[in-house]
Design a protein around this motif. Sequence first.
Motif, PDB file in Angstrom:
ATOM      1  N   UNK A  57      58.119   8.533-138.298  1.00 20.64           N
ATOM      2  CA  UNK A  57      59.588   8.326-138.661  1.00 20.64           C
ATOM      3  C   UNK A  57      60.014   6.930-138.061  1.00 20.64           C
ATOM      4  N   UNK A  58      59.726   6.872-136.602  1.00 22.97           N
ATOM      5  CA  UNK A  58      60.299   6.032-136.058  1.00 22.97           C
ATOM      6  C   UNK A  58      59.493   5.291-134.980  1.00 22.97           C
ATOM      7  N   UNK A  59      59.639   3.963-134.502  1.00 20.12           N
ATOM      8  CA  UNK A  59      58.614   3.129-133.754  1.00 20.12           C
ATOM      9  C   UNK A  59      59.391   2.507-132.908  1.00 20.12           C
ATOM     10  N   UNK A  60      59.355   2.580-131.493  1.00 21.15           N
ATOM     11  CA  UNK A  60      60.508   2.025-130.379  1.00 21.15           C
ATOM     12  C   UNK A  60      60.148   0.510-130.125  1.00 21.15           C
ATOM     13  N   UNK A  61      60.835  -0.001-129.408  1.00 18.68           N
ATOM     14  CA  UNK A  61      60.752  -1.344-128.858  1.00 18.68           C
ATOM     15  C   UNK A  61      59.398  -1.715-128.297  1.00 18.68           C
ATOM     16  N   UNK A  62      58.893  -2.646-128.875  1.00 21.76           N
ATOM     17  CA  UNK A  62      57.494  -3.404-128.183  1.00 21.76           C
ATOM     18  C   UNK A  62      56.328  -2.127-128.182  1.00 21.76           C
ATOM     19  N   UNK A  63      56.595  -1.238-129.007  1.00 16.98           N
ATOM     20  CA  UNK A  63      55.495  -0.191-128.880  1.00 16.98           C
ATOM     21  C   UNK A  63      54.004  -0.806-128.935  1.00 16.98           C
ATOM     22  N   UNK A  64      53.676  -1.643-129.743  1.00  9.48           N
ATOM     23  CA  UNK A  64      52.302  -2.247-129.821  1.00  9.48           C
ATOM     24  C   UNK A  64      52.346  -3.557-129.184  1.00  9.48           C
ATOM     25  N   UNK A  65      53.108  -3.888-128.505  1.00 10.85           N
ATOM     26  CA  UNK A  65      53.111  -5.393-127.887  1.00 10.85           C
ATOM     27  C   UNK A  65      51.904  -5.724-127.211  1.00 10.85           C
ATOM     28  N   UNK A  66      51.404  -6.847-127.472  1.00  9.87           N
ATOM     29  CA  UNK A  66      50.125  -7.379-126.685  1.00  9.87           C
ATOM     30  C   UNK A  66      48.848  -6.764-127.053  1.00  9.87           C
ATOM     31  N   UNK A  67      48.609  -6.018-127.885  1.00 13.41           N
ATOM     32  CA  UNK A  67      47.527  -5.318-128.155  1.00 13.41           C
ATOM     33  C   UNK A  67      46.805  -6.120-129.312  1.00 13.41           C
ATOM     34  N   UNK A  68      45.529  -5.553-129.615  1.00 12.22           N
ATOM     35  CA  UNK A  68      44.524  -6.446-130.316  1.00 12.22           C
ATOM     36  C   UNK A  68      44.560  -5.803-131.788  1.00 12.22           C
ATOM     37  N   UNK A  69      45.336  -5.254-132.406  1.00  6.06           N
ATOM     38  CA  UNK A  69      45.422  -4.622-133.766  1.00  6.06           C
ATOM     39  C   UNK A  69      45.051  -5.692-134.707  1.00  6.06           C
ATOM     40  N   UNK A  70      44.412  -5.467-135.545  1.00  4.37           N
ATOM     41  CA  UNK A  70      43.962  -6.533-136.732  1.00  4.37           C
ATOM     42  C   UNK A  70      44.548  -6.206-138.024  1.00  4.37           C
ATOM     43  N   UNK A  71      44.521  -5.110-138.306  1.00  6.95           N
ATOM     44  CA  UNK A  71      44.982  -4.583-139.523  1.00  6.95           C
ATOM     45  C   UNK A  71      46.072  -3.233-139.504  1.00  6.95           C
ATOM     46  N   UNK A  72      46.985  -3.251-139.829  1.00  4.78           N
ATOM     47  CA  UNK A  72      48.241  -2.156-139.677  1.00  4.78           C
ATOM     48  C   UNK A  72      48.560  -1.570-141.165  1.00  4.78           C
ATOM     49  N   UNK A  73      48.474  -0.413-141.557  1.00  5.56           N
ATOM     50  CA  UNK A  73      48.967   0.158-142.668  1.00  5.56           C
ATOM     51  C   UNK A  73      49.820   1.251-142.041  1.00  5.56           C
ATOM     52  N   UNK A  74      51.258   1.064-142.284  1.00  3.69           N
ATOM     53  CA  UNK A  74      52.058   2.037-141.697  1.00  3.69           C
ATOM     54  C   UNK A  74      52.410   3.145-142.785  1.00  3.69           C
ATOM     55  N   UNK A  75      52.666   4.273-142.524  1.00  9.94           N
ATOM     56  CA  UNK A  75      52.838   5.351-143.770  1.00  9.94           C
ATOM     57  C   UNK A  75      54.231   4.990-144.316  1.00  9.94           C
ATOM     58  N   UNK A  76      54.425   5.753-145.496  1.00  4.39           N
ATOM     59  CA  UNK A  76      55.957   5.550-146.030  1.00  4.39           C
ATOM     60  C   UNK A  76      56.970   6.502-145.581  1.00  4.39           C
ATOM     61  N   UNK A  77      56.450   7.117-144.493  1.00  2.00           N
ATOM     62  CA  UNK A  77      57.476   7.990-143.887  1.00  2.00           C
ATOM     63  C   UNK A  77      58.192   7.076-142.858  1.00  2.00           C
TER      64      UNK A  77
END
Length: 262
Positions: free
Chosen positions: A123-143
């Motif tokens: 449901x919720x994602x907090x401040x800078x949760x994934x800051x500075x990671x090497x994520x390339x492709x992100x698909x967030x759920x509709x929730x």
Amino acid sequence: MKDRPEFEIADLYDLKLERFYTIKAYHEEMGDWEDGDSEEAKAYFKSLMGELKRGEESILVKYNGNGEQAVIPDGVTGIKKFAFANNTALKSVVMPESLTRVFNAAFCDCTALEEIKFGSNLYGVGEYAFKGTALKNVTLPHSVRVMDRGVFYGCHALETVDLGGNIELIPTELFTNCTALKRIIIPRSAKYVGANAFFGCTALEEVYIPSTVIMDEHIDPFDRCKKSLRIYIEKRKDGSHEKLAEKFKRFKVEFVEQNVCD
């Protein structure tokens, strides 16, 4: 010495109770509250705990693993602040269906983290949760409905993002300095775009803005983006798309009849 578990998990009720006693002791020491079962303490306990009961929610407090993949146990409902932060070995994470919240900076500076499989109840994602990671492709759920500032700040490898269809706003610094991001479709559910949301996204080529989005005239979410950026703005019945186009006239602006996210 006993080895620490890979996942340190605690009951949210107990974590909040610990916080209550810490705050209570502080105020009693300072003389703000009377010792014992004061009215101030009762009021704070009620506001902090609400209707929460012991055993209702489990929080992943700390990850102690050193492998390349972390499969978070089913039953975990939240990931605490800094739980995975600065883990430089981790490359992929699998989140359980039970997970609803990722708290501030939970995966901050996990510099090798390339992939996350989200559960469908987040449901919720907090401040800078994934800051500075090497994520390339992100698909967030509709929730997902709530995202705080800077969630993907400085994710230099991030190329594609699907924001789902229910986020309530594009917060400040959401994609700041995501220098590989090429295309973004703002969902119709988002009603507002915050300052510096796309600051320094130097590879950004296309942005689609639905008619539902409000942008403060004093805020520029596309500062330091290249001038060849194409911004597609859905036409609005009140004609405000013209004013929005004027705001972004340094870019290549086109009007569309219907946003592609529909």
